[in-house]
Design an enzyme around this catalytic site. Structure first.
Site, mmCIF file in Angstrom:
data_model
loop_
_atom_site.group_PDB
_atom_site.id
_atom_site.type_symbol
_atom_site.label_atom_id
_atom_site.label_comp_id
_atom_site.label_asym_id
_atom_site.label_seq_id
_atom_site.Cartn_x
_atom_site.Cartn_y
_atom_site.Cartn_z
ATOM 1 N N ASP A 101 21.341 35.616 54.985
ATOM 2 C CA ASP A 101 22.578 34.987 54.528
ATOM 3 C C ASP A 101 22.202 33.798 53.646
ATOM 4 O O ASP A 101 21.499 32.892 54.098
ATOM 5 C CB ASP A 101 23.354 34.518 55.773
ATOM 6 C CG ASP A 101 24.637 33.791 55.440
ATOM 7 O OD1 ASP A 101 24.905 33.510 54.249
ATOM 8 O OD2 ASP A 101 25.378 33.490 56.395
ATOM 9 N N GLY A 144 33.239 37.814 49.327
ATOM 10 C CA GLY A 144 31.792 38.009 49.249
ATOM 11 C C GLY A 144 30.993 36.732 49.428
ATOM 12 O O GLY A 144 31.322 35.870 50.259
ATOM 13 N N VAL A 145 29.958 36.609 48.625
ATOM 14 C CA VAL A 145 29.057 35.465 48.753
ATOM 15 C C VAL A 145 29.783 34.168 48.358
ATOM 16 O O VAL A 145 29.532 33.108 48.926
ATOM 17 C CB VAL A 145 27.760 35.732 47.949
ATOM 18 C CG1 VAL A 145 27.939 35.599 46.479
ATOM 19 C CG2 VAL A 145 26.633 34.861 48.433
ATOM 20 N N ASP A 146 30.699 34.267 47.423
ATOM 21 C CA ASP A 146 31.497 33.113 46.980
ATOM 22 C C ASP A 146 32.297 32.558 48.164
ATOM 23 O O ASP A 146 32.268 31.340 48.443
ATOM 24 C CB ASP A 146 32.439 33.610 45.869
ATOM 25 C CG ASP A 146 33.060 32.500 45.049
ATOM 26 O OD1 ASP A 146 32.662 31.330 45.225
ATOM 27 O OD2 ASP A 146 33.940 32.808 44.225
ATOM 28 N N SER A 157 26.712 40.348 41.083
ATOM 29 C CA SER A 157 27.520 41.492 40.577
ATOM 30 C C SER A 157 27.411 42.771 41.406
ATOM 31 O O SER A 157 28.024 43.769 41.045
ATOM 32 C CB SER A 157 27.185 41.833 39.113
ATOM 33 O OG SER A 157 27.758 40.909 38.225
ATOM 34 N N THR A 158 26.647 42.761 42.490
ATOM 35 C CA THR A 158 26.442 44.032 43.214
ATOM 36 C C THR A 158 27.456 44.295 44.326
ATOM 37 O O THR A 158 27.362 45.297 45.028
ATOM 38 C CB THR A 158 25.032 44.098 43.837
ATOM 39 O OG1 THR A 158 24.927 43.059 44.824
ATOM 40 C CG2 THR A 158 23.950 43.950 42.802
ATOM 41 N N GLY A 159 28.421 43.381 44.488
ATOM 42 C CA GLY A 159 29.452 43.578 45.515
ATOM 43 C C GLY A 159 30.762 43.990 44.862
ATOM 44 O O GLY A 159 30.891 45.090 44.330
#
Ligand code: AR6
Length: 187
Positions: free
Chosen positions: A10, A32-34, A124-126
């Site tokens: 994470d 997502g990560v954001d 960009s992978t999510g």
């Protein structure tokens, strides 16, 4: 020399100087990560993002660009927010350049901020749908080239010791590891 490392985990738990966020052009958070970064980092990051929007990015941050805020409650000094391209079959070439630009701009900004360590997610992978293997190749080759350029006087240099890719889950980690091995064998 700067080390490139791959870890599964994470990104909000990484003790690094700079955490890179796969943001969107609004800079106002998302999933997502954001979402994870804003949740773990607390409201100060969002307040700084709002201020940046008001002062410089009223029209939104463009794909491929990067801006920095402090890291709030994260165990880091700064968050660099960058906007990856949405994957589209009909514009893969342009998207590839924009995705590479995310890594280059983020790395340069991190160096300007005096970072010794930077953690990247797989931008960009999510939600943005970029296939993992292609994204891994772009990410790793761009960072490697940027660091090599730094060694010969151009690109991002400074005191960077580690660029860490933090992959969410064993599948993403495995893909990055495979691509990294391939690149290493290719010289
Ligand atoms: N640590 C590391 N990687 C993570 C984490 C985490 N905590 N959480 C997710 N990932 P995404 P994008 C991985 O969708 O595709 C947001 O709503 C995830 O598994 O976060 O660039 C923004 O606001 C995936 O491999 O970012 C934008 O609107 C990778 O991070 C949009 O999504 C990126 O997935 C950006 O889409």
């Amino acid at each position: 020399m700067t080390q490139i490392t791959l870890v599964q985990g994470d990104i909000t738990a990484q003790h690094v100087d700079v955490v890179v966020n796969a943001a969107n052009s609004s800079l106002l958070g998302g999933g997502g990560v954001d979402g994870a970064i804003h949740r773990a980092g607390g409201p100060r990051i969002l307040a700084e993002c709002r201020a940046l929007r008001a002062s410089h990015y009223g029209g939104g941050l463009k794909e491929g660009q990067a801006v920095a805020t402090t890291a709030g409650d994260l165990p880091a000094e700064h968050v660099v927010h960058t906007v990856g391209p949405v994957y589209r079959d009909e514009s893969v070439e342009r998207g590839t350049e924009l995705l590479a630009s995310c890594y280059r701009q983020s790395l340069r900004l991190a160096v300007e901020l005096g970072a010794r360590s930077v953690a990247f997610p797989a931008i960009s992978t999510g939600v943005f749908g970029w296939p993992m293997e292609s994204a891994a190749r772009i990410a790793l080759s761009t960072v490697r080239a940027e660091l090599a350029a730094a060694g010969s006087g151009g690109g991002a240099d400074g005191g960077l010791v580690e660029v860490r890719f933090v992959l969410f889950g064993s599948e993403a980690y495995g893909v990055f590891e495979g691509v990294w091995r391939e690149l290493a064998e290719g010289g």
